[in-house]
Design an enzyme around this catalytic site. Structure first.
Site, PDB file in Angstrom:
ATOM      1  N   LYS A 150       1.354  -0.941  -0.587  1.00 52.22           N
ATOM      2  CA  LYS A 150      -0.077  -0.041  -0.121  1.00 52.22           C
ATOM      3  C   LYS A 150       0.816   1.400   0.556  1.00 52.22           C
ATOM      4  CE  LYS A 150      -4.188  -2.078   1.802  1.00 52.22           C
ATOM      5  NZ  LYS A 150      -3.759  -3.162   2.010  1.00 52.22           N
TER       6      LYS A 150
HETATM    7  C1  LIG Z   1      -4.746  -4.347   1.658  1.00 47.57           C
HETATM    8  C2  LIG Z   1      -3.922  -5.890   1.479  1.00 47.57           C
HETATM    9  C3  LIG Z   1      -4.630  -6.956   0.603  1.00 47.57           C
HETATM   10  C4  LIG Z   1      -5.461  -6.283  -0.460  1.00 47.57           C
HETATM   11  O1  LIG Z   1      -5.260  -5.835  -1.253  1.00 47.57           O
HETATM   12  P1  LIG Z   1      -6.993  -5.203  -1.811  1.00 47.57           P
HETATM   13  O2  LIG Z   1      -6.310  -4.189  -3.329  1.00 47.57           O
HETATM   14  O3  LIG Z   1      -7.595  -4.601  -0.974  1.00 47.57           O
HETATM   15  O4  LIG Z   1      -7.282  -6.578  -2.747  1.00 47.57           O
HETATM   16  C5  LIG Z   1      -3.866  -8.245   0.701  1.00 47.57           C
HETATM   17  N1  LIG Z   1      -2.691  -8.257   1.459  1.00 47.57           N
HETATM   18  C6  LIG Z   1      -1.838  -6.664   1.755  1.00 47.57           C
HETATM   19  C7  LIG Z   1      -0.848  -7.121   2.992  1.00 47.57           C
HETATM   20  C8  LIG Z   1      -2.352  -6.351   2.188  1.00 47.57           C
HETATM   21  O5  LIG Z   1      -2.072  -5.195   2.883  1.00 47.57           O
END
Ligand SMILES: *Cc1c(COP(=O)(O)O)cnc(C)c1O
Length: 431
Positions: free
Chosen positions: A107
Protein backbone atom coordinates in the site's frame (compact mmCIF):
# COMPACT_ATOMS: atom_id res chain seq x y z
CA UNK A 1 -8.94 11.95 -19.41
CA UNK A 2 -12.41 12.23 -18.01
CA UNK A 3 -13.85 9.94 -15.38
CA UNK A 4 -17.46 8.88 -14.98
CA UNK A 5 -19.29 7.50 -11.96
CA UNK A 6 -20.13 3.80 -12.11
CA UNK A 7 -23.57 4.78 -10.81
CA UNK A 8 -24.17 7.42 -13.47
CA UNK A 9 -22.45 7.40 -16.85
CA UNK A 10 -23.49 10.96 -17.64
CA UNK A 11 -21.63 12.37 -14.64
CA UNK A 12 -18.12 13.35 -15.59
CA UNK A 13 -15.16 14.54 -13.63
CA UNK A 14 -11.57 15.65 -14.07
CA UNK A 15 -8.75 13.62 -12.50
CA UNK A 16 -8.19 16.38 -9.93
CA UNK A 17 -11.80 16.49 -8.82
CA UNK A 18 -11.98 12.71 -8.59
CA UNK A 19 -8.83 12.57 -6.45
CA UNK A 20 -9.99 15.33 -4.12
CA UNK A 21 -13.47 13.85 -3.71
CA UNK A 22 -12.46 10.18 -3.63
CA UNK A 23 -15.95 9.08 -4.59
CA UNK A 24 -18.59 10.60 -6.90
CA UNK A 25 -21.45 12.58 -5.32
CA UNK A 26 -23.82 9.68 -6.08
CA UNK A 27 -21.43 7.36 -4.18
CA UNK A 28 -20.31 5.64 -7.38
CA UNK A 29 -16.67 4.76 -8.03
CA UNK A 30 -14.85 6.83 -10.63
CA UNK A 31 -13.81 5.00 -13.80
CA UNK A 32 -11.84 6.29 -16.84
CA UNK A 33 -13.91 7.04 -19.95
CA UNK A 34 -11.28 5.27 -22.04
CA UNK A 35 -8.71 2.56 -21.39
CA UNK A 36 -5.33 3.83 -22.57
CA UNK A 37 -3.81 1.48 -25.18
CA UNK A 38 -0.02 1.57 -24.98
CA UNK A 39 1.84 1.69 -28.34
CA UNK A 40 4.06 -1.15 -29.62
CA UNK A 41 7.06 1.10 -29.10
CA UNK A 42 6.42 1.09 -25.34
CA UNK A 43 6.79 -2.68 -25.18
CA UNK A 44 9.78 -2.68 -27.55
CA UNK A 45 11.58 -0.21 -25.30
CA UNK A 46 10.57 -1.86 -22.03
CA UNK A 47 13.83 -3.72 -21.43
CA UNK A 48 15.82 -0.52 -21.93
CA UNK A 49 13.57 1.69 -19.80
CA UNK A 50 13.97 2.23 -16.07
CA UNK A 51 11.11 1.82 -13.63
CA UNK A 52 10.38 5.56 -13.52
CA UNK A 53 10.03 5.85 -17.31
CA UNK A 54 7.86 2.74 -17.46
CA UNK A 55 5.54 4.03 -14.74
CA UNK A 56 5.37 7.49 -16.28
CA UNK A 57 4.39 6.16 -19.71
CA UNK A 58 1.82 3.81 -18.17
CA UNK A 59 -0.05 6.38 -16.07
CA UNK A 60 0.42 9.56 -18.09
CA UNK A 61 -2.70 9.04 -20.18
CA UNK A 62 -4.84 8.86 -17.04
CA UNK A 63 -3.49 12.06 -15.52
CA UNK A 64 -3.38 14.00 -18.81
CA UNK A 65 -2.18 17.57 -18.52
CA UNK A 66 -3.66 18.04 -15.05
CA UNK A 67 -0.24 17.42 -13.52
CA UNK A 68 2.60 18.70 -15.74
CA UNK A 69 5.04 15.99 -16.88
CA UNK A 70 7.92 17.28 -14.76
CA UNK A 71 5.81 17.23 -11.57
CA UNK A 72 4.32 13.83 -12.42
CA UNK A 73 7.84 12.45 -12.87
CA UNK A 74 8.84 13.80 -9.47
CA UNK A 75 5.80 12.18 -7.84
CA UNK A 76 6.67 8.86 -9.50
CA UNK A 77 10.29 9.05 -8.36
CA UNK A 78 9.19 9.42 -4.75
CA UNK A 79 6.50 6.76 -5.14
CA UNK A 80 8.81 4.06 -6.53
CA UNK A 81 11.86 4.78 -4.42
CA UNK A 82 12.46 1.07 -3.61
CA UNK A 83 12.71 -2.32 -5.34
CA UNK A 84 10.05 -4.64 -6.82
CA UNK A 85 11.91 -7.91 -7.39
CA UNK A 86 10.41 -11.14 -8.69
CA UNK A 87 12.17 -13.77 -6.58
CA UNK A 88 12.22 -17.38 -7.85
CA UNK A 89 10.65 -19.66 -5.23
CA UNK A 90 10.60 -23.03 -6.95
CA UNK A 91 9.97 -24.55 -10.38
CA UNK A 92 7.69 -22.30 -12.38
CA UNK A 93 6.72 -20.14 -9.37
CA UNK A 94 8.04 -16.72 -8.42
CA UNK A 95 7.15 -14.19 -5.73
CA UNK A 96 6.71 -10.54 -6.66
CA UNK A 97 7.88 -8.83 -3.48
CA UNK A 98 5.93 -5.65 -2.90
CA UNK A 99 7.11 -5.10 0.67
CA UNK A 100 10.34 -3.17 0.24
CA UNK A 101 8.72 0.21 0.92
CA UNK A 102 8.84 2.18 4.17
CA UNK A 103 5.89 0.43 5.88
CA UNK A 104 6.62 -3.01 4.41
CA UNK A 105 3.33 -3.49 2.57
CA UNK A 106 2.32 -2.83 -1.05
CA UNK A 107 0.00 0.00 0.00
CA UNK A 108 3.03 2.32 0.20
CA UNK A 109 2.89 2.83 -3.57
CA UNK A 110 -0.73 3.96 -3.71
CA UNK A 111 -0.43 6.06 -0.56
CA UNK A 112 2.65 7.88 -1.80
CA UNK A 113 1.22 8.52 -5.26
CA UNK A 114 -1.97 9.88 -3.76
CA UNK A 115 -0.05 12.10 -1.32
CA UNK A 116 2.02 13.45 -4.21
CA UNK A 117 -1.00 14.14 -6.43
CA UNK A 118 -3.11 15.72 -3.71
CA UNK A 119 -0.11 17.71 -2.50
CA UNK A 120 0.38 19.03 -6.04
CA UNK A 121 -3.27 20.12 -6.39
CA UNK A 122 -3.16 21.89 -3.02
CA UNK A 123 0.08 23.69 -3.86
CA UNK A 124 -1.46 24.85 -7.13
CA UNK A 125 -4.05 26.64 -5.02
CA UNK A 126 -7.38 25.45 -6.46
CA UNK A 127 -8.31 23.70 -3.27
CA UNK A 128 -7.71 24.70 0.31
CA UNK A 129 -6.56 22.59 3.20
CA UNK A 130 -7.66 18.98 3.17
CA UNK A 131 -8.23 16.50 5.98
CA UNK A 132 -7.61 12.89 5.03
CA UNK A 133 -9.83 10.79 7.26
CA UNK A 134 -9.23 7.08 7.18
CA UNK A 135 -10.13 3.94 9.13
CA UNK A 136 -7.61 1.11 9.18
CA UNK A 137 -7.48 -2.52 10.16
CA UNK A 138 -3.68 -2.34 10.00
CA UNK A 139 -1.73 -1.72 6.80
CA UNK A 140 -3.62 1.19 5.23
CA UNK A 141 -3.06 3.47 8.22
CA UNK A 142 0.69 3.01 8.30
CA UNK A 143 1.10 3.50 4.56
CA UNK A 144 -1.13 6.59 4.54
CA UNK A 145 0.58 8.09 7.60
CA UNK A 146 4.00 7.55 6.07
CA UNK A 147 3.00 8.71 2.58
CA UNK A 148 1.36 11.94 3.74
CA UNK A 149 3.86 12.83 6.45
CA UNK A 150 4.93 16.45 6.13
CA UNK A 151 2.84 17.18 3.00
CA UNK A 152 1.78 20.85 3.19
CA UNK A 153 -1.93 21.58 3.46
CA UNK A 154 -2.91 18.06 4.47
CA UNK A 155 -3.87 16.86 7.91
CA UNK A 156 -4.27 13.12 8.37
CA UNK A 157 -6.59 11.58 10.94
CA UNK A 158 -6.43 7.81 11.32
CA UNK A 159 -8.88 5.70 13.29
CA UNK A 160 -7.76 2.26 14.39
CA UNK A 161 -9.32 -0.35 16.67
CA UNK A 162 -7.63 -0.51 20.07
CA UNK A 163 -5.76 -3.75 20.63
CA UNK A 164 -6.61 -5.18 17.19
CA UNK A 165 -3.61 -4.18 15.11
CA UNK A 166 -0.16 -5.73 15.45
CA UNK A 167 2.47 -3.99 17.58
CA UNK A 168 4.51 -2.96 14.55
CA UNK A 169 1.42 -1.66 12.79
CA UNK A 170 0.48 0.42 15.84
CA UNK A 171 3.97 1.93 16.05
CA UNK A 172 3.79 2.86 12.36
CA UNK A 173 0.54 4.73 12.99
CA UNK A 174 1.25 6.45 16.25
CA UNK A 175 4.87 7.56 16.31
CA UNK A 176 5.16 9.96 13.39
CA UNK A 177 3.62 13.14 14.83
CA UNK A 178 3.63 16.32 12.67
CA UNK A 179 0.46 16.38 10.50
CA UNK A 180 -0.58 12.83 11.49
CA UNK A 181 -3.02 12.13 14.33
CA UNK A 182 -3.93 8.63 15.46
CA UNK A 183 -7.28 8.05 17.15
CA UNK A 184 -7.43 4.83 19.11
CA UNK A 185 -11.02 3.62 19.04
CA UNK A 186 -12.66 1.58 21.76
CA UNK A 187 -14.25 -0.95 19.36
CA UNK A 188 -13.69 -3.00 16.22
CA UNK A 189 -12.58 -2.01 12.71
CA UNK A 190 -16.21 -1.89 11.60
CA UNK A 191 -16.87 0.78 14.28
CA UNK A 192 -13.97 2.87 12.98
CA UNK A 193 -15.29 2.48 9.45
CA UNK A 194 -18.83 3.51 10.31
CA UNK A 195 -17.64 6.56 12.28
CA UNK A 196 -15.64 7.67 9.24
CA UNK A 197 -18.62 7.17 6.94
CA UNK A 198 -20.83 9.20 9.27
CA UNK A 199 -18.31 12.03 9.41
CA UNK A 200 -18.34 12.26 5.61
CA UNK A 201 -22.09 12.93 5.73
CA UNK A 202 -21.99 15.39 8.64
CA UNK A 203 -22.73 18.95 7.48
CA UNK A 204 -21.26 20.60 10.56
CA UNK A 205 -17.94 18.88 9.93
CA UNK A 206 -18.10 19.56 6.20
CA UNK A 207 -18.52 23.27 6.92
CA UNK A 208 -15.34 23.28 8.94
CA UNK A 209 -13.15 20.88 6.99
CA UNK A 210 -12.67 19.56 3.46
CA UNK A 211 -12.64 15.81 4.02
CA UNK A 212 -11.28 13.16 1.73
CA UNK A 213 -10.66 9.47 2.08
CA UNK A 214 -7.47 7.58 1.25
CA UNK A 215 -8.77 4.08 0.71
CA UNK A 216 -8.33 2.13 -2.51
CA UNK A 217 -11.44 3.47 -4.18
CA UNK A 218 -9.54 6.74 -4.66
CA UNK A 219 -8.18 6.87 -8.23
CA UNK A 220 -4.81 8.11 -7.04
CA UNK A 221 -4.42 5.04 -4.86
CA UNK A 222 -5.92 2.58 -7.32
CA UNK A 223 -4.25 3.48 -10.63
CA UNK A 224 -0.56 3.44 -9.60
CA UNK A 225 -0.93 -0.18 -8.52
CA UNK A 226 -0.70 -1.05 -12.21
CA UNK A 227 3.05 -0.27 -11.92
CA UNK A 228 3.72 -3.59 -10.14
CA UNK A 229 2.61 -5.59 -13.14
CA UNK A 230 4.65 -3.63 -15.67
CA UNK A 231 7.75 -3.87 -13.47
CA UNK A 232 7.20 -7.60 -12.95
CA UNK A 233 6.63 -8.17 -16.66
CA UNK A 234 9.97 -6.56 -17.45
CA UNK A 235 11.60 -9.24 -15.29
CA UNK A 236 9.50 -12.11 -16.67
CA UNK A 237 9.35 -11.36 -20.40
CA UNK A 238 12.37 -13.60 -21.12
CA UNK A 239 10.59 -16.66 -19.68
CA UNK A 240 8.92 -17.25 -23.03
CA UNK A 241 5.93 -18.78 -21.24
CA UNK A 242 2.34 -17.70 -20.75
CA UNK A 243 2.10 -15.64 -17.57
CA UNK A 244 -0.39 -15.90 -14.72
CA UNK A 245 -0.51 -13.66 -11.63
CA UNK A 246 -2.10 -14.67 -8.36
CA UNK A 247 -3.19 -11.71 -6.25
CA UNK A 248 -4.18 -12.06 -2.59
CA UNK A 249 -7.33 -9.96 -2.65
CA UNK A 250 -9.46 -8.09 -0.14
CA UNK A 251 -10.97 -4.95 -1.60
CA UNK A 252 -9.83 -6.01 -5.11
CA UNK A 253 -8.02 -2.75 -5.89
CA UNK A 254 -4.67 -4.38 -6.56
CA UNK A 255 -5.90 -7.14 -8.86
CA UNK A 256 -8.19 -4.71 -10.69
CA UNK A 257 -5.17 -2.50 -11.47
CA UNK A 258 -3.41 -5.58 -12.88
CA UNK A 259 -6.38 -6.40 -15.08
CA UNK A 260 -6.43 -2.79 -16.25
CA UNK A 261 -2.74 -3.12 -17.22
CA UNK A 262 -3.68 -6.17 -19.27
CA UNK A 263 -6.41 -4.23 -21.10
CA UNK A 264 -3.75 -1.58 -21.84
CA UNK A 265 -1.77 -4.22 -23.72
CA UNK A 266 0.45 -5.87 -21.10
CA UNK A 267 0.81 -9.55 -22.12
CA UNK A 268 -0.50 -11.26 -18.99
CA UNK A 269 -2.60 -14.25 -19.89
CA UNK A 270 -4.54 -14.91 -16.70
CA UNK A 271 -5.30 -13.63 -13.19
CA UNK A 272 -6.16 -15.46 -10.01
CA UNK A 273 -8.02 -13.74 -7.19
CA UNK A 274 -6.85 -15.63 -4.12
CA UNK A 275 -9.15 -15.24 -1.16
CA UNK A 276 -9.21 -16.33 2.46
CA UNK A 277 -12.59 -17.57 3.70
CA UNK A 278 -14.08 -14.21 2.77
CA UNK A 279 -14.99 -15.69 -0.59
CA UNK A 280 -17.68 -13.49 -2.18
CA UNK A 281 -15.84 -13.37 -5.50
CA UNK A 282 -14.89 -17.06 -5.52
CA UNK A 283 -18.60 -17.79 -5.06
CA UNK A 284 -19.60 -15.27 -7.69
CA UNK A 285 -17.42 -16.90 -10.35
CA UNK A 286 -19.02 -20.24 -9.55
CA UNK A 287 -22.64 -19.14 -9.36
CA UNK A 288 -22.85 -15.75 -11.17
CA UNK A 289 -24.50 -14.56 -7.99
CA UNK A 290 -22.84 -11.71 -6.09
CA UNK A 291 -23.75 -11.97 -2.45
CA UNK A 292 -21.99 -9.71 0.10
CA UNK A 293 -21.54 -11.18 3.57
CA UNK A 294 -20.30 -9.87 6.93
CA UNK A 295 -16.52 -10.27 7.09
CA UNK A 296 -14.89 -13.10 8.99
CA UNK A 297 -11.68 -12.57 10.96
CA UNK A 298 -8.65 -14.51 9.63
CA UNK A 299 -4.84 -14.51 9.93
CA UNK A 300 -4.65 -12.68 6.58
CA UNK A 301 -6.64 -9.83 8.08
CA UNK A 302 -6.06 -7.24 5.34
CA UNK A 303 -8.30 -9.43 3.17
CA UNK A 304 -11.15 -9.76 5.64
CA UNK A 305 -13.62 -8.00 3.37
CA UNK A 306 -17.20 -9.14 2.88
CA UNK A 307 -18.15 -6.78 0.05
CA UNK A 308 -15.07 -5.81 -1.99
CA UNK A 309 -15.56 -2.25 -3.22
CA UNK A 310 -13.39 -2.45 -6.34
CA UNK A 311 -15.07 -5.52 -7.80
CA UNK A 312 -17.50 -3.31 -9.72
CA UNK A 313 -14.48 -1.85 -11.53
CA UNK A 314 -13.48 -5.34 -12.67
CA UNK A 315 -17.00 -5.99 -13.95
CA UNK A 316 -16.84 -2.70 -15.84
CA UNK A 317 -13.51 -3.65 -17.45
CA UNK A 318 -15.28 -6.67 -18.93
CA UNK A 319 -18.49 -4.83 -19.81
CA UNK A 320 -20.27 -6.99 -17.24
CA UNK A 321 -19.83 -10.02 -19.49
CA UNK A 322 -19.61 -12.93 -17.10
CA UNK A 323 -18.16 -15.42 -19.58
CA UNK A 324 -15.43 -13.12 -20.86
CA UNK A 325 -14.49 -12.35 -17.27
CA UNK A 326 -14.28 -16.04 -16.42
CA UNK A 327 -11.84 -16.59 -19.30
CA UNK A 328 -9.38 -14.21 -17.70
CA UNK A 329 -10.00 -14.58 -13.99
CA UNK A 330 -10.09 -17.59 -11.66
CA UNK A 331 -10.70 -17.40 -7.94
CA UNK A 332 -10.06 -19.78 -5.07
CA UNK A 333 -10.57 -19.55 -1.34
CA UNK A 334 -8.48 -21.01 1.51
CA UNK A 335 -8.84 -21.33 5.28
CA UNK A 336 -6.30 -20.39 7.96
CA UNK A 337 -5.09 -23.96 8.47
CA UNK A 338 -4.25 -24.36 4.78
CA UNK A 339 -2.54 -20.98 4.88
CA UNK A 340 -0.38 -21.93 7.87
CA UNK A 341 0.49 -25.24 6.23
CA UNK A 342 1.56 -23.44 3.03
CA UNK A 343 3.86 -21.12 5.01
CA UNK A 344 5.41 -24.14 6.71
CA UNK A 345 5.72 -26.34 3.60
CA UNK A 346 7.29 -23.66 1.42
CA UNK A 347 9.70 -22.72 4.20
CA UNK A 348 10.72 -26.36 4.76
CA UNK A 349 11.14 -27.01 1.06
CA UNK A 350 12.78 -23.78 -0.11
CA UNK A 351 13.68 -21.58 2.91
CA UNK A 352 11.40 -18.88 1.50
CA UNK A 353 9.27 -17.18 4.17
CA UNK A 354 5.80 -16.02 3.12
CA UNK A 355 3.44 -13.80 5.10
CA UNK A 356 -0.16 -15.06 5.48
CA UNK A 357 -1.42 -12.92 2.55
CA UNK A 358 1.32 -14.05 0.18
CA UNK A 359 0.66 -17.61 1.31
CA UNK A 360 -2.98 -17.36 0.20
CA UNK A 361 -1.68 -16.07 -3.15
CA UNK A 362 0.72 -19.00 -3.35
CA UNK A 363 -2.07 -21.50 -2.67
CA UNK A 364 -4.25 -20.05 -5.43
CA UNK A 365 -1.37 -20.18 -7.85
CA UNK A 366 -0.50 -23.77 -6.95
CA UNK A 367 -4.08 -24.81 -7.55
CA UNK A 368 -4.21 -23.15 -10.96
CA UNK A 369 -0.83 -24.52 -12.09
CA UNK A 370 -1.90 -28.07 -11.33
CA UNK A 371 -4.24 -27.88 -14.33
CA UNK A 372 -2.07 -25.47 -16.36
CA UNK A 373 1.55 -26.64 -16.02
CA UNK A 374 2.65 -24.71 -19.12
CA UNK A 375 2.37 -21.31 -17.37
CA UNK A 376 4.93 -19.35 -15.40
CA UNK A 377 3.15 -18.22 -12.23
CA UNK A 378 3.83 -15.24 -9.99
CA UNK A 379 2.13 -14.60 -6.67
CA UNK A 380 2.16 -11.15 -5.12
CA UNK A 381 3.84 -11.05 -1.73
CA UNK A 382 1.91 -8.06 -0.41
CA UNK A 383 3.50 -7.65 3.03
CA UNK A 384 6.75 -8.51 4.76
CA UNK A 385 6.37 -11.57 7.03
CA UNK A 386 7.64 -9.51 9.96
CA UNK A 387 4.35 -7.58 9.97
CA UNK A 388 2.64 -10.81 11.02
CA UNK A 389 5.37 -11.97 13.33
CA UNK A 390 3.30 -14.03 15.74
CA UNK A 391 1.61 -16.10 13.05
CA UNK A 392 4.73 -16.63 10.96
CA UNK A 393 7.12 -17.42 13.82
CA UNK A 394 4.51 -19.68 15.34
CA UNK A 395 4.42 -21.70 12.14
CA UNK A 396 8.07 -21.87 11.10
CA UNK A 397 9.31 -22.10 14.71
CA UNK A 398 12.14 -19.72 14.00
CA UNK A 399 12.84 -16.03 14.43
CA UNK A 400 12.11 -13.77 11.47
CA UNK A 401 14.80 -11.18 10.94
CA UNK A 402 13.60 -7.60 11.46
CA UNK A 403 14.58 -5.39 8.51
CA UNK A 404 16.86 -2.47 9.28
CA UNK A 405 14.24 0.08 8.31
CA UNK A 406 12.09 -1.06 11.25
CA UNK A 407 14.75 -1.00 13.89
CA UNK A 408 14.28 2.14 15.88
CA UNK A 409 10.53 2.37 15.40
CA UNK A 410 9.90 -0.06 18.25
CA UNK A 411 11.62 2.29 20.72
CA UNK A 412 9.63 5.33 19.64
CA UNK A 413 6.93 6.75 21.88
CA UNK A 414 3.34 5.91 20.94
CA UNK A 415 1.07 8.96 20.76
CA UNK A 416 -2.68 8.54 20.29
CA UNK A 417 -5.97 10.02 21.43
CA UNK A 418 -8.48 7.60 22.88
CA UNK A 419 -12.04 7.91 21.62
CA UNK A 420 -15.09 5.77 22.24
CA UNK A 421 -17.97 7.36 20.33
CA UNK A 422 -18.87 9.31 17.20
CA UNK A 423 -19.31 12.41 19.39
CA UNK A 424 -15.65 12.13 20.42
CA UNK A 425 -14.58 12.02 16.78
CA UNK A 426 -16.80 14.94 15.87
CA UNK A 427 -15.53 16.93 18.83
CA UNK A 428 -11.97 16.36 17.66
CA UNK A 429 -12.70 17.33 14.03
CA UNK A 430 -14.54 20.52 15.08
CA UNK A 431 -11.95 21.61 17.63
C1 LIG B 1 -4.61 -4.39 1.56
C2 LIG B 1 -3.90 -5.68 1.49
C3 LIG B 1 -4.34 -6.74 0.65
C4 LIG B 1 -5.61 -6.65 -0.19
O1 LIG B 1 -5.46 -5.79 -1.27
P1 LIG B 1 -6.76 -5.27 -2.07
O2 LIG B 1 -6.24 -4.31 -3.06
O3 LIG B 1 -7.64 -4.62 -1.04
O4 LIG B 1 -7.40 -6.46 -2.69
C5 LIG B 1 -3.60 -7.90 0.61
N1 LIG B 1 -2.49 -8.06 1.37
C6 LIG B 1 -2.04 -7.08 2.20
C7 LIG B 1 -0.85 -7.34 3.03
C8 LIG B 1 -2.72 -5.87 2.29
O5 LIG B 1 -2.29 -4.92 3.12
Amino acid sequence: MKYFSLNDRTHNSSFENAVVRGIAPDKGLYFPEEIVKLPQSFFKELQNSDKFQIAFEAIKGYVGSEIPDADLKKIIETTLDFDFPVVPVKGNIGSLELFHGPTLAFKDVGARFMAGSLGYFIKKGNIGKVTVLVATSGDTGGAVANGFLGVDGIEVVILYPKGKVSEIQEKQLTTLGQNITALEVEGAFDDCQSMVKRAFLDDEIKKKRQLTSANSINLARWLPQMFYYFLAYKQLANKGQKLVFSVPSGNFGNICAGMLAREMGLPIDHFIASNNVNDVVTQYLETENYEPKPSIHTISNAMDVGDPSNFVRILELFDNEFHTLKNHLSSYSFGDDETRKAIKDVYTETDYIMDPHGAVGYLGLQKFLKDHPDYYGTFLETAHPVKFLETVEGVIKEKVEIPESLEGIMDKQKKSLQISSYEDLKGYLLS
